[in-house]
Design a protein around this motif. Sequence first.
Motif, PDB file in Angstrom:
ATOM      1  N   LEU A   1      -8.587  50.268 -15.058  1.00  0.00           N
ATOM      2  CA  LEU A   1      -7.602  50.435 -16.389  1.00  0.00           C
ATOM      3  C   LEU A   1      -7.969  48.773 -17.107  1.00  0.00           C
ATOM      4  O   LEU A   1      -7.863  48.814 -18.310  1.00  0.00           O
ATOM      5  CB  LEU A   1      -6.235  50.307 -16.083  1.00  0.00           C
ATOM      6  CG  LEU A   1      -5.569  51.741 -15.654  1.00  0.00           C
ATOM      7  CD1 LEU A   1      -4.115  51.479 -15.272  1.00  0.00           C
ATOM      8  CD2 LEU A   1      -5.920  52.776 -16.685  1.00  0.00           C
ATOM      9  N   ARG A   2      -8.225  47.851 -16.241  1.00  0.00           N
ATOM     10  CA  ARG A   2      -8.481  46.578 -16.881  1.00  0.00           C
ATOM     11  C   ARG A   2      -9.675  46.613 -17.487  1.00  0.00           C
ATOM     12  O   ARG A   2      -9.817  45.645 -18.390  1.00  0.00           O
ATOM     13  CB  ARG A   2      -8.309  45.571 -15.646  1.00  0.00           C
ATOM     14  CG  ARG A   2      -7.041  45.163 -15.105  1.00  0.00           C
ATOM     15  CD  ARG A   2      -6.986  43.854 -14.201  1.00  0.00           C
ATOM     16  NE  ARG A   2      -5.504  43.996 -13.578  1.00  0.00           N
ATOM     17  CZ  ARG A   2      -5.420  44.308 -12.512  1.00  0.00           C
ATOM     18  NH1 ARG A   2      -6.265  44.842 -11.795  1.00  0.00           N
ATOM     19  NH2 ARG A   2      -4.199  44.177 -11.824  1.00  0.00           N
ATOM     20  N   THR A   3     -10.724  47.435 -17.119  1.00  0.00           N
ATOM     21  CA  THR A   3     -11.951  47.392 -18.119  1.00  0.00           C
ATOM     22  C   THR A   3     -11.703  47.898 -19.352  1.00  0.00           C
ATOM     23  O   THR A   3     -12.985  47.950 -20.327  1.00  0.00           O
ATOM     24  CB  THR A   3     -12.955  47.945 -17.370  1.00  0.00           C
ATOM     25  OG1 THR A   3     -12.707  49.304 -17.391  1.00  0.00           O
ATOM     26  CG2 THR A   3     -13.323  47.523 -15.893  1.00  0.00           C
ATOM     27  N   LEU A   4     -10.629  48.632 -19.731  1.00  0.00           N
ATOM     28  CA  LEU A   4     -10.641  49.623 -21.117  1.00  0.00           C
ATOM     29  C   LEU A   4     -10.398  48.684 -22.187  1.00  0.00           C
ATOM     30  O   LEU A   4      -9.340  47.766 -22.095  1.00  0.00           O
ATOM     31  CB  LEU A   4      -9.462  50.584 -20.886  1.00  0.00           C
ATOM     32  CG  LEU A   4      -9.581  51.569 -19.771  1.00  0.00           C
ATOM     33  CD1 LEU A   4      -8.448  52.641 -19.719  1.00  0.00           C
ATOM     34  CD2 LEU A   4     -11.026  52.196 -19.606  1.00  0.00           C
ATOM     35  N   PRO A   5     -11.129  48.761 -23.247  1.00  0.00           N
ATOM     36  CA  PRO A   5     -10.834  47.899 -24.225  1.00  0.00           C
ATOM     37  C   PRO A   5      -9.780  48.524 -25.283  1.00  0.00           C
ATOM     38  O   PRO A   5      -9.435  49.559 -25.332  1.00  0.00           O
ATOM     39  CB  PRO A   5     -12.314  48.116 -25.157  1.00  0.00           C
ATOM     40  CG  PRO A   5     -12.809  49.387 -24.800  1.00  0.00           C
ATOM     41  CD  PRO A   5     -12.486  49.701 -23.389  1.00  0.00           C
ATOM     42  N   ALA A   6      -9.139  47.812 -26.252  1.00  0.00           N
ATOM     43  CA  ALA A   6      -8.097  48.229 -27.011  1.00  0.00           C
ATOM     44  C   ALA A   6      -8.647  49.094 -28.134  1.00  0.00           C
ATOM     45  O   ALA A   6      -8.058  50.316 -28.507  1.00  0.00           O
ATOM     46  CB  ALA A   6      -7.794  46.812 -27.970  1.00  0.00           C
ATOM     47  N   THR A   7      -9.992  48.999 -28.558  1.00  0.00           N
ATOM     48  CA  THR A   7     -10.427  49.967 -29.532  1.00  0.00           C
ATOM     49  C   THR A   7     -12.201  49.988 -29.166  1.00  0.00           C
ATOM     50  O   THR A   7     -12.698  49.236 -28.446  1.00  0.00           O
ATOM     51  CB  THR A   7     -10.537  49.427 -30.822  1.00  0.00           C
ATOM     52  OG1 THR A   7     -11.288  48.247 -31.136  1.00  0.00           O
ATOM     53  CG2 THR A   7      -9.014  49.377 -31.288  1.00  0.00           C
TER      54      THR A   7
ATOM     55  N   LEU B   1       0.959  49.138 -17.247  1.00  0.00           N
ATOM     56  CA  LEU B   1       0.565  49.310 -15.985  1.00  0.00           C
ATOM     57  C   LEU B   1      -0.196  48.051 -15.389  1.00  0.00           C
ATOM     58  O   LEU B   1      -0.100  47.833 -14.102  1.00  0.00           O
ATOM     59  CB  LEU B   1      -0.280  50.620 -15.663  1.00  0.00           C
ATOM     60  CG  LEU B   1       0.515  51.829 -15.729  1.00  0.00           C
ATOM     61  CD1 LEU B   1      -0.473  53.052 -15.629  1.00  0.00           C
ATOM     62  CD2 LEU B   1       1.494  52.088 -14.887  1.00  0.00           C
ATOM     63  N   ILE B   2      -0.914  47.275 -16.352  1.00  0.00           N
ATOM     64  CA  ILE B   2      -1.715  46.248 -15.700  1.00  0.00           C
ATOM     65  C   ILE B   2      -1.147  44.768 -16.074  1.00  0.00           C
ATOM     66  O   ILE B   2      -1.749  43.872 -15.775  1.00  0.00           O
ATOM     67  CB  ILE B   2      -3.110  46.434 -16.060  1.00  0.00           C
ATOM     68  CG1 ILE B   2      -3.342  46.395 -17.640  1.00  0.00           C
ATOM     69  CG2 ILE B   2      -3.773  47.426 -15.638  1.00  0.00           C
ATOM     70  CD1 ILE B   2      -4.645  46.616 -18.335  1.00  0.00           C
TER      71      ILE B   2
ATOM     72  N   LEU C   1      -1.006  53.975  -7.551  1.00  0.00           N
ATOM     73  CA  LEU C   1      -2.333  53.295  -7.834  1.00  0.00           C
ATOM     74  C   LEU C   1      -2.880  52.433  -6.859  1.00  0.00           C
ATOM     75  O   LEU C   1      -1.955  51.652  -6.562  1.00  0.00           O
ATOM     76  CB  LEU C   1      -2.290  52.949  -9.258  1.00  0.00           C
ATOM     77  CG  LEU C   1      -2.179  53.888 -10.405  1.00  0.00           C
ATOM     78  CD1 LEU C   1      -2.003  53.339 -11.954  1.00  0.00           C
ATOM     79  CD2 LEU C   1      -3.201  55.125 -10.613  1.00  0.00           C
ATOM     80  N   GLY C   2      -3.908  52.497  -6.701  1.00  0.00           N
ATOM     81  CA  GLY C   2      -4.742  51.320  -5.851  1.00  0.00           C
ATOM     82  C   GLY C   2      -5.277  50.091  -6.556  1.00  0.00           C
ATOM     83  O   GLY C   2      -5.556  50.277  -7.810  1.00  0.00           O
ATOM     84  N   ALA C   3      -5.913  49.438  -5.983  1.00  0.00           N
ATOM     85  CA  ALA C   3      -6.594  48.358  -6.444  1.00  0.00           C
ATOM     86  C   ALA C   3      -7.769  48.803  -7.393  1.00  0.00           C
ATOM     87  O   ALA C   3      -8.032  48.450  -8.496  1.00  0.00           O
ATOM     88  CB  ALA C   3      -7.335  47.401  -5.587  1.00  0.00           C
ATOM     89  N   GLN C   4      -8.370  49.688  -6.930  1.00  0.00           N
ATOM     90  CA  GLN C   4      -9.713  50.414  -7.812  1.00  0.00           C
ATOM     91  C   GLN C   4      -9.133  50.930  -8.976  1.00  0.00           C
ATOM     92  O   GLN C   4      -9.772  50.857 -10.167  1.00  0.00           O
ATOM     93  CB  GLN C   4     -10.289  51.471  -6.983  1.00  0.00           C
ATOM     94  CG  GLN C   4     -11.589  51.972  -7.536  1.00  0.00           C
ATOM     95  CD  GLN C   4     -12.378  53.154  -6.816  1.00  0.00           C
ATOM     96  OE1 GLN C   4     -11.616  53.660  -6.171  1.00  0.00           O
ATOM     97  NE2 GLN C   4     -13.487  53.135  -6.774  1.00  0.00           N
ATOM     98  N   GLU C   5      -8.126  51.667  -9.026  1.00  0.00           N
ATOM     99  CA  GLU C   5      -7.603  52.411 -10.396  1.00  0.00           C
ATOM    100  C   GLU C   5      -7.105  51.464 -11.272  1.00  0.00           C
ATOM    101  O   GLU C   5      -7.611  51.506 -12.521  1.00  0.00           O
ATOM    102  CB  GLU C   5      -6.610  53.540  -9.875  1.00  0.00           C
ATOM    103  CG  GLU C   5      -6.967  54.499  -9.054  1.00  0.00           C
ATOM    104  CD  GLU C   5      -7.292  54.479  -7.632  1.00  0.00           C
ATOM    105  OE1 GLU C   5      -8.154  54.750  -7.062  1.00  0.00           O
ATOM    106  OE2 GLU C   5      -6.455  53.544  -7.082  1.00  0.00           O
ATOM    107  N   LEU C   6      -6.449  50.037 -10.831  1.00  0.00           N
ATOM    108  CA  LEU C   6      -5.916  49.371 -11.687  1.00  0.00           C
ATOM    109  C   LEU C   6      -7.068  48.362 -12.018  1.00  0.00           C
ATOM    110  O   LEU C   6      -7.035  48.022 -13.283  1.00  0.00           O
ATOM    111  CB  LEU C   6      -4.922  48.435 -10.984  1.00  0.00           C
ATOM    112  CG  LEU C   6      -3.556  49.046 -10.512  1.00  0.00           C
ATOM    113  CD1 LEU C   6      -2.781  48.351  -9.550  1.00  0.00           C
ATOM    114  CD2 LEU C   6      -2.695  49.498 -11.694  1.00  0.00           C
TER     115      LEU C   6
ATOM    116  N   ALA D   1      -7.691  51.499 -23.880  1.00  0.00           N
ATOM    117  CA  ALA D   1      -6.449  51.662 -23.557  1.00  0.00           C
ATOM    118  C   ALA D   1      -5.223  51.858 -24.291  1.00  0.00           C
ATOM    119  O   ALA D   1      -5.192  51.376 -25.487  1.00  0.00           O
ATOM    120  CB  ALA D   1      -6.186  50.002 -22.682  1.00  0.00           C
ATOM    121  N   GLY D   2      -4.333  52.912 -23.880  1.00  0.00           N
ATOM    122  CA  GLY D   2      -3.048  53.070 -24.467  1.00  0.00           C
ATOM    123  C   GLY D   2      -2.066  51.922 -24.120  1.00  0.00           C
ATOM    124  O   GLY D   2      -2.087  51.124 -23.365  1.00  0.00           O
ATOM    125  N   ASN D   3      -0.822  52.064 -24.834  1.00  0.00           N
ATOM    126  CA  ASN D   3       0.255  51.099 -24.530  1.00  0.00           C
ATOM    127  C   ASN D   3       0.568  51.470 -22.936  1.00  0.00           C
ATOM    128  O   ASN D   3       1.096  50.334 -22.564  1.00  0.00           O
ATOM    129  CB  ASN D   3       1.544  51.490 -25.631  1.00  0.00           C
ATOM    130  CG  ASN D   3       1.919  52.804 -25.582  1.00  0.00           C
ATOM    131  OD1 ASN D   3       1.241  53.743 -25.880  1.00  0.00           O
ATOM    132  ND2 ASN D   3       3.141  53.025 -25.375  1.00  0.00           N
TER     133      ASN D   3
END
Length: 249
Positions: free
Chosen positions: A97-103, A70-71, A89-94, A63-65
């Motif tokens: 994004l929430r699944t993406l780790p910082a590193t 966005l979330i 963005l819809g619920a699926q796309e958001l 995940a970037g800044n």
Amino acid sequence: MTRIRIALVSDIHGNLPALEAVHADLRRRGADLVVNLGDSLSGPLLARETAQFLQAQGWPAVAGNHDRNLIEQSPAQLAPPDACAHAQLGAQELAWLRTLPATLREADLFFCHATPQHNCSYLLETVLPGGAVRLASPSEIAQRLGAERAAFVACGHTHLPRAVRTAAGQWIVNPGSVGLPAFEDDSPCLHRIETGSPDARYALAERTARGWSVALISVPYDHRPMAQLARSRGFADWAVALETGYMGP
């Protein structure tokens, strides 16, 4: 030592045609792994379609800044480029994004958006008072790496393609931006990042018995429709950046 070829993409910013051009080029060249270093959707372009394309590829991503914005922020709090993307963005796309780790880490490979500790700091660039931007010094890079000792570190965020090898032998690679070749920012002071061409950028890094080799690749694509789309949505500065790779004269 296992031979591996890694494609690095970053800072797509909803520019689906640029991403498709990069995807076609890297498929032609071949890669064992493709990693997305973040800031995939923010901007006045094709956020929803870009998210769907990336979900279909299944590439590992951080995940970037702007992804975090966005979330984590309400639509009313978002800066205009983020707000324009969020509205698409819809619920699926958001949820994606929430699944993406910082590193991400894989053996001696480390992937982040900006620096190992922060997603909104420059690793390989230093902004001087007055707005000039230079390559960071070895001591600055070492300080920003902190305790990270991975043999290969990939980052994005600054949109400037660079490959640096430290005195300790660590490779640090920024593939540049797939979708936005120039931007202006006011932190820590007003400055411009400009690559000087409208092309999409990515990197190929290959580890062999002799060590790492890195190619910083520029891919032409028809950028005019995306510039026109940005302008039609009230983002004239994005249009200029997409057309030229500069922020203006």
